[in-house]
Design an enzyme around this catalytic site. Structure first.
Site, mmCIF file in Angstrom:
data_model
loop_
_atom_site.group_PDB
_atom_site.id
_atom_site.type_symbol
_atom_site.label_atom_id
_atom_site.label_comp_id
_atom_site.label_asym_id
_atom_site.label_seq_id
_atom_site.Cartn_x
_atom_site.Cartn_y
_atom_site.Cartn_z
ATOM 1 N N GLN A 99 0.851 -1.187 0.000
ATOM 2 C CA GLN A 99 0.000 0.000 0.000
ATOM 3 C C GLN A 99 0.886 1.236 0.000
ATOM 4 O O GLN A 99 1.766 1.380 0.851
ATOM 5 C CB GLN A 99 -0.937 0.015 1.213
ATOM 6 C CG GLN A 99 -1.921 1.160 1.173
ATOM 7 C CD GLN A 99 -2.908 1.163 2.347
ATOM 8 O OE1 GLN A 99 -2.787 0.385 3.283
ATOM 9 N NE2 GLN A 99 -3.872 2.047 2.279
ATOM 10 N N HIS A 105 -8.565 1.593 -0.900
ATOM 11 C CA HIS A 105 -8.852 1.481 -2.325
ATOM 12 C C HIS A 105 -8.756 0.033 -2.777
ATOM 13 O O HIS A 105 -7.957 -0.737 -2.264
ATOM 14 C CB HIS A 105 -7.923 2.366 -3.161
ATOM 15 C CG HIS A 105 -6.462 2.112 -2.990
ATOM 16 N ND1 HIS A 105 -5.754 2.529 -1.883
ATOM 17 C CD2 HIS A 105 -5.565 1.491 -3.793
ATOM 18 C CE1 HIS A 105 -4.479 2.186 -2.014
ATOM 19 N NE2 HIS A 105 -4.344 1.539 -3.177
#
Length: 119
Positions: A99, A105
């Site tokens: 990430q 997301h």
């Protein structure tokens, strides 16, 4: 505070239009846009408009919003015509998992064979 826009968050700036993105879908609660560094022929990010650092904190705080993100991932796959051939939905949680933007997301990936296990 969780859910509130963060001034230093790239994805919050995409939500507000401060940073441009190639948006492919938008709902009242989500935005979907093409990844700038695609890892597959189709690589679209689906984000909640509200700021949560990762998928786990989003799901814990707002399970309905987390479901919106997943539903939109499926809608994106259908619109991109990868739903029939198969697609992957990936949530990276934490720097050790890859990430790089700390706003929850989902990556929607497809358009080529996706082997398992990944990476």
């Amino acid at each position: 505070m969780a859910g509130e826009p963060q001034a230093d968050c790239l994805f919050c700036k995409i939500v507000t239009g401060e940073v441009p993105a190639t948006v492919v879908r938008e709902t009242a609660t989500t935005v979907a846009f093409r990844d700038i560094n695609p890892q597959a022929p189709t690589h679209i990010l689906v984000i909640p408009k509200a700021h949560y650092a990762d998928a786990a904190s989003l799901a814990s705080a707002e399970p309905t919003l987390a479901a919106d993100v997943l539903r939109e991932a499926g809608e994106v796959a259908a619109e991109e015509k990868i739903d029939g051939s198969g697609f992957r939905v990936v949530f990276n949680t934490g720097a050790g998992a890859g990430q790089t933007v700390f706003h929850a997301h989902a990556h929607v990936l497809g358009g080529r064979g996706l082997q398992w296990p990944p990476g």
